[in-house]
Enzyme design. Sequence first.
Site, short mmCIF file in Angstrom:
data_model
loop_
_atom_site.label_atom_id
_atom_site.label_comp_id
_atom_site.label_asym_id
_atom_site.label_seq_id
_atom_site.Cartn_x
_atom_site.Cartn_y
_atom_site.Cartn_z
N TYR B 99 0.87 -1.20 0.00
CA TYR B 99 0.00 0.00 0.00
C TYR B 99 0.90 1.23 0.00
CZ TYR B 99 -3.26 3.55 1.80
OH TYR B 99 -4.01 4.69 1.96
N GLU B 187 -3.60 7.36 -3.91
CA GLU B 187 -3.45 6.08 -3.24
C GLU B 187 -3.29 4.96 -4.25
OE1 GLU B 187 -6.13 4.68 0.30
OE2 GLU B 187 -6.91 3.75 -1.52
#
Lengths: 293, 368
Positions: B99, B187
Amino acid sequence: MSVLIDRHTRVLVQGITGYQGEFHTGRMLEFGSQVVAGVTPGKGGQRIHGVPVYHTVEEAVRETRANAACIFVPARGAKEAALEAISAHLDPVVIISEGMPVHDVLQVVEYARRSQVQVVGPNCPGVTSPGQCKIGIMPNHLFKPGPVGVVSRSGTLTYEIVAGLTSRGIGQTTAIGLGGDPVVGVSFTDALRMFQDDPQTKVVVLIGEIGGSAEEDAAAFVKDTMSKAVIGYIAGRTAPPGKRMGHAGAVITPSEGTAAAKIEALQRAGARVATLPGEVADLVRDVLGEVTQ
Amino acid sequence: MKLHEFQAKELFAKYSIPVQKGTVIENPQQLDGLSLHFPLVLKAQVLVGGRGKAGGIKLAKTPAEAKQHARAILGMQIKGETVKRLLVAEAAEIGAEYYLAFIVDRGAGRLVAIASAAGGIDIENVARTAPEKIAKVALDPFLGFQSFHARGLGGQIGLGGALLTDFVKIAAALYHLCTTEDAELVEINPLAVVGDRLLAIDAKVIIDDNAVFRHPDLPKNEELTELEQLARASGLSYVELDGEIAIIGNGAGLVMSTLDVVAHFGGRPANFLDVGGGATEENMAQAIDIVARKPGVRALFVNIFGGITRCDDIARGITASPPPVQMVVRLTGTNEEEGRKILQAAGIHAYLDPEEAAQRVVSLVRGR
């Protein structure tokens, strides 16, 4: 006494020749604020309501000993105006301008932190210390000097609640509009700390709204540090998640920002939280132990 | 403004962040003649979350399967949003999932870089259940995001060798995208190992609405309803809700509070509308026009505390554009007397107390 600004504050207005800058300079002067200088690049030499206008902040400060700034410059130029004011060590720097990009605000608050200058806003109604000084756009007639500190993320809701206080004969030390953006300079916690240290302030009214966790942070400060009573009101109990309610910062995300969480945090910290804005003044009156006529 | 995944990936490609080869289609026929290698992944392009669970992401091994899935997903409703587009991409053989994000941290007043080895799942859950798996660094906007920051983060989430080199490049590019395009969030989740490289399998970008003026080439905002877009074009801040009492006020906090007060007395607000500071007669007339267009609106509540906004301007706007439904007005503040006189001449009573006015509008709708 008051916080942030007082009778010694010498205000410099950036963007003084614009429509809002000129209009509110007039209102600030009527309030009794010492507005000593204006800055609009390229328009030095003019006078607005008798206030001399300069090309740069540095020049204005040298000539007038201004020590605080009020910024009306439109959003796209507001960052540079704020950096210029901070660079000249004006304190506080109050940014009224609405619609500043958040990356610009990040630079402004970082530079302010580094320079130990207090920035209020952006997207805020300003700061008012009744009987002493006003920086910004809050309506003059609502206020009267007294023992209540007011801190809020909203403009008109603050006016509504201050009007309720004043109509019951309860005055204010200082009212601070923090601004409705996701990132702002002075926080609720900073304001509470100032009010806690101000001997004239007996009670603090905190007017919050959905979005972020500044109210929860403030609640932690209330619990750990405040000895003075805090009365809260939180707007947005019925706001749906994911929608920006007018203010850039008023949005409930999956992780934070509901009114319920803020109300609970404040109540747990010992603050009394009003359900309706009209109840705030009564709660304050109860705390102050005053009787209305 | 939240971008669709395919729009975010177009930005990624522009900043040299590696993504799967793919294209966007609006009907199943467009699958014919695509020069993509099977298997393909078909992903519903919606702005709401949870599309995978809703059946909006499917794998297709053959052209027939792809057609079948495309027909099923296009037009599907996911949390009230109709799927109008599909992202069709070459499926990747995914190894470990990481991530990576840059987020404006409101409380800290800083941009924060966040990385985790627990990619592919909701980062909020990771933060709650296994905070030790999250590496963070708060950034100084004057220093920016340097490669030592990226190396530090990559090391903390267990990357080394060629993957770490890849990660440092991708992180630098993502930071560059975030600041250059004025994003409040960028993101990559997951940032996956495919073969010996890192690949952005999903992409989320939220552009700061306040900075849209600096980016005239950005796609149009698809989060807003038709009326919300109309309101924005008129400089009004409007949010549709599902009740029957239309609300107009000045100032975001006051309007939010007005919705709460109406709900407190048993009413259901149909919208949020802030006419803004210094609203003119025209703004007010437009505001009435917009809120009244929403189906199901049975009454209008106008709550004005005049500051920069003048009550006489508001009153003139109201009389210029009388709503097609019953109306309750609360008016106080700057030029209140003039405002009241204008309304009175038009046979409209103006309340002074907002709570009394709120109770009145609720009782009108309830037929009492």
